[in-house]
Write a protein that holds these residues in place. Structure first.
Motif, PDB file in Angstrom:
ATOM      1  N   TYR B  10       0.800  -1.129   0.045  1.00  0.00           N
ATOM      2  CA  TYR B  10      -0.011   0.289  -0.086  1.00  0.00           C
ATOM      3  C   TYR B  10       1.082   1.160  -0.156  1.00  0.00           C
ATOM      4  O   TYR B  10       2.073   1.298   0.566  1.00  0.00           O
ATOM      5  CB  TYR B  10      -0.900  -0.121   1.169  1.00  0.00           C
ATOM      6  CG  TYR B  10      -1.818  -1.110   1.422  1.00  0.00           C
ATOM      7  CD1 TYR B  10      -1.410  -2.380   2.153  1.00  0.00           C
ATOM      8  CD2 TYR B  10      -3.003  -1.196   0.642  1.00  0.00           C
ATOM      9  CE1 TYR B  10      -2.207  -3.686   2.376  1.00  0.00           C
ATOM     10  CE2 TYR B  10      -3.887  -2.378   0.861  1.00  0.00           C
ATOM     11  CZ  TYR B  10      -3.403  -3.523   1.541  1.00  0.00           C
ATOM     12  OH  TYR B  10      -4.297  -4.281   1.756  1.00  0.00           O
ATOM     13  N   ILE B  12       0.712   5.841  -0.494  1.00  0.00           N
ATOM     14  CA  ILE B  12      -0.293   6.887  -0.544  1.00  0.00           C
ATOM     15  C   ILE B  12       0.597   7.950  -0.721  1.00  0.00           C
ATOM     16  O   ILE B  12       1.476   8.098  -0.193  1.00  0.00           O
ATOM     17  CB  ILE B  12      -1.030   7.196   0.876  1.00  0.00           C
ATOM     18  CG1 ILE B  12      -1.962   6.262   1.123  1.00  0.00           C
ATOM     19  CG2 ILE B  12      -1.738   8.800   0.799  1.00  0.00           C
ATOM     20  CD1 ILE B  12      -2.694   6.444   2.481  1.00  0.00           C
ATOM     21  N   THR B  14       0.937  12.205  -2.898  1.00  0.00           N
ATOM     22  CA  THR B  14       0.271  13.534  -3.586  1.00  0.00           C
ATOM     23  C   THR B  14       0.609  13.793  -5.021  1.00  0.00           C
ATOM     24  O   THR B  14       1.477  13.150  -5.502  1.00  0.00           O
ATOM     25  CB  THR B  14       0.748  14.643  -2.385  1.00  0.00           C
ATOM     26  OG1 THR B  14       2.002  14.641  -2.519  1.00  0.00           O
ATOM     27  CG2 THR B  14       0.154  14.388  -1.150  1.00  0.00           C
ATOM     28  N   THR B  38      -7.961  -0.713 -12.727  1.00  0.00           N
ATOM     29  CA  THR B  38      -8.602   0.511 -11.907  1.00  0.00           C
ATOM     30  C   THR B  38     -10.475  -0.141 -12.213  1.00  0.00           C
ATOM     31  O   THR B  38     -10.711  -0.745 -13.112  1.00  0.00           O
ATOM     32  CB  THR B  38      -8.897   1.649 -12.718  1.00  0.00           C
ATOM     33  OG1 THR B  38      -9.033   1.583 -14.003  1.00  0.00           O
ATOM     34  CG2 THR B  38      -7.433   2.200 -12.409  1.00  0.00           C
ATOM     35  N   LEU B  83      -4.293  12.002  -9.931  1.00  0.00           N
ATOM     36  CA  LEU B  83      -5.402  11.454  -9.349  1.00  0.00           C
ATOM     37  C   LEU B  83      -5.598  10.272 -10.088  1.00  0.00           C
ATOM     38  O   LEU B  83      -6.078   9.346  -9.117  1.00  0.00           O
ATOM     39  CB  LEU B  83      -6.405  12.463  -8.864  1.00  0.00           C
ATOM     40  CG  LEU B  83      -6.238  13.668  -8.123  1.00  0.00           C
ATOM     41  CD1 LEU B  83      -7.370  14.465  -8.119  1.00  0.00           C
ATOM     42  CD2 LEU B  83      -5.651  13.308  -6.860  1.00  0.00           C
ATOM     43  N   SER B  86      -4.415   6.472  -9.501  1.00  0.00           N
ATOM     44  CA  SER B  86      -4.780   5.966  -8.117  1.00  0.00           C
ATOM     45  C   SER B  86      -5.402   4.454  -8.924  1.00  0.00           C
ATOM     46  O   SER B  86      -6.278   4.365  -9.484  1.00  0.00           O
ATOM     47  CB  SER B  86      -5.782   6.346  -7.341  1.00  0.00           C
ATOM     48  OG  SER B  86      -5.246   7.615  -6.856  1.00  0.00           O
ATOM     49  N   ARG B 110      -1.404  -0.994  -3.948  1.00  0.00           N
ATOM     50  CA  ARG B 110      -2.666  -0.241  -4.104  1.00  0.00           C
ATOM     51  C   ARG B 110      -2.075   1.004  -3.928  1.00  0.00           C
ATOM     52  O   ARG B 110      -1.541   1.553  -2.776  1.00  0.00           O
ATOM     53  CB  ARG B 110      -3.506  -0.656  -2.847  1.00  0.00           C
ATOM     54  CG  ARG B 110      -4.543   0.352  -2.728  1.00  0.00           C
ATOM     55  CD  ARG B 110      -5.466   0.349  -3.773  1.00  0.00           C
ATOM     56  NE  ARG B 110      -6.232  -0.880  -3.886  1.00  0.00           N
ATOM     57  CZ  ARG B 110      -7.075  -1.473  -4.929  1.00  0.00           C
ATOM     58  NH1 ARG B 110      -7.472  -0.580  -5.654  1.00  0.00           N
ATOM     59  NH2 ARG B 110      -7.664  -2.467  -4.750  1.00  0.00           N
ATOM     60  N   LEU B 111      -1.877   1.893  -4.884  1.00  0.00           N
ATOM     61  CA  LEU B 111      -1.646   3.212  -4.840  1.00  0.00           C
ATOM     62  C   LEU B 111      -2.643   4.504  -4.870  1.00  0.00           C
ATOM     63  O   LEU B 111      -3.836   4.226  -5.782  1.00  0.00           O
ATOM     64  CB  LEU B 111      -0.749   3.379  -5.977  1.00  0.00           C
ATOM     65  CG  LEU B 111      -0.305   4.952  -6.290  1.00  0.00           C
ATOM     66  CD1 LEU B 111       0.592   5.296  -5.218  1.00  0.00           C
ATOM     67  CD2 LEU B 111       0.304   5.287  -7.657  1.00  0.00           C
ATOM     68  N   THR B 112      -2.649   5.235  -3.795  1.00  0.00           N
ATOM     69  CA  THR B 112      -3.779   6.150  -3.597  1.00  0.00           C
ATOM     70  C   THR B 112      -3.044   7.595  -3.909  1.00  0.00           C
ATOM     71  O   THR B 112      -1.922   7.668  -3.131  1.00  0.00           O
ATOM     72  CB  THR B 112      -4.283   6.012  -2.327  1.00  0.00           C
ATOM     73  OG1 THR B 112      -4.873   4.824  -2.289  1.00  0.00           O
ATOM     74  CG2 THR B 112      -5.337   7.206  -2.405  1.00  0.00           C
ATOM     75  N   VAL B 113      -3.403   8.243  -4.719  1.00  0.00           N
ATOM     76  CA  VAL B 113      -2.871   9.572  -4.995  1.00  0.00           C
ATOM     77  C   VAL B 113      -4.043  10.673  -4.604  1.00  0.00           C
ATOM     78  O   VAL B 113      -4.970  10.665  -4.904  1.00  0.00           O
ATOM     79  CB  VAL B 113      -2.622   9.712  -6.324  1.00  0.00           C
ATOM     80  CG1 VAL B 113      -1.981  11.301  -6.722  1.00  0.00           C
ATOM     81  CG2 VAL B 113      -1.728   8.722  -7.023  1.00  0.00           C
ATOM     82  N   THR B 114      -3.202  11.566  -3.589  1.00  0.00           N
ATOM     83  CA  THR B 114      -4.368  12.442  -2.941  1.00  0.00           C
ATOM     84  C   THR B 114      -4.012  14.004  -3.556  1.00  0.00           C
ATOM     85  O   THR B 114      -2.747  14.156  -3.808  1.00  0.00           O
ATOM     86  CB  THR B 114      -4.471  12.368  -1.619  1.00  0.00           C
ATOM     87  OG1 THR B 114      -3.097  12.973  -1.178  1.00  0.00           O
ATOM     88  CG2 THR B 114      -4.750  11.085  -1.007  1.00  0.00           C
TER      89      THR B 114
END
Lengths: 114, 114
Positions: B10, B12, B14, B38, B83, B86, B110-114
């Motif tokens: 995982y 996270i 920006t 996705t 974004l 993600s 799991r990549l999350t871009v905020t």
């Protein structure tokens, strides 16, 4: 162009029944097809594959059928169990000059009802 | 035999940052492929490496790059994150040679871009 698609996004079957998941592909030059199972939070798991010189291949409780005339692929799961609940993907692997590239369908979510 | 491993599991980040993901293939496998998964686009092929050379590439912008080391381990890099990047990033390994087509997937990052 290359594309692999699935006829139904969801499928519900009773535990113990047989299930059939269908897939259509558009690249008539593809010579290798694979079915994957993906459970929540996991990567796709190899189920069974088939080469284009075959019409049918059987594994443990699973059978893949290939109809090249109509470019159709199906996965049959016998005597479904709760553990079969997952998303199932078909994919084609056009072997181009040794390179590997899986083209996936959108997936079918299989739900097993008790 | 150990399966395909991916690190980290995982992440996270920006927008505007870059990220590097790692994949260790099954021992003896020389081909590593990367896929992006996705909900909207499904599983899409990014690129494949074989013996430290990129052998095949999907339709992704140049911000997505990869490499493979002499021990077949592979990394992929995404620069200037957006974004829309993600996703679950999956790698798959195989022997990568004619007659041996099976690809085995890792659990994904799991990549999350905020």
């Amino acid at each position: 162009g290359e594309s692999v698609g699935l006829h139904l996004p969801t499928l519900s079957v009773q535990e113990g029944d047989n299930s059939i998941i269908n897939c259509a592909y558009s690249n008539s030059a593809s010579d290798y097809f694979i079915w994957y199972k993906q459970e929540s939070g996991k990567g796709p798991q190899f189920i069974i594959d088939i080469r284009s010189n075959m019409d049918k291949r059987q594994g443990q409780r699973v059978t893949v059928l290939l109809n090249k005339t109509v470019k159709h692929l199906s996965l049959q799961i016998a005597a479904t169990q709760p553990g079969d609940s997952a998303v199932y993907f078909c994919a084609e692997n056009p072997w181009v000059e040794g390179a590997q590239k899986l083209v996936f369908g959108q997936g079918t979510r299989l739900t097993i009802n008790p | 035999k150990a399966g395909v491993t991916q690190t980290p599991r995982y992440l996270i980040k920006t927008r505007g940052q870059q990220v590097t993901l790692s994949c260790s293939p099954i021992s003896g496998h020389r081909s590593v492929s990367w896929y992006q998964q996705t909900p909207g686009q499904g599983l899409q092929f990014l690129f494949e490496y074989f013996s430290e050379t990129q052998r095949n590439k999907g339709n992704f912008p140049g911000r997505f790059s990869g490499r493979q080391f002499s021990n077949s381990r592979s990394e992929m890099n995404v620069s200037t994150l957006e974004l829309g990047d993600s996703a679950l990033y999956l790698c798959a390994s195989s022997h990568g040679q004619a007659g041996s087509y099976e690809q085995y997937f890792g659990p994904g990052t799991r990549l999350t871009v905020t």
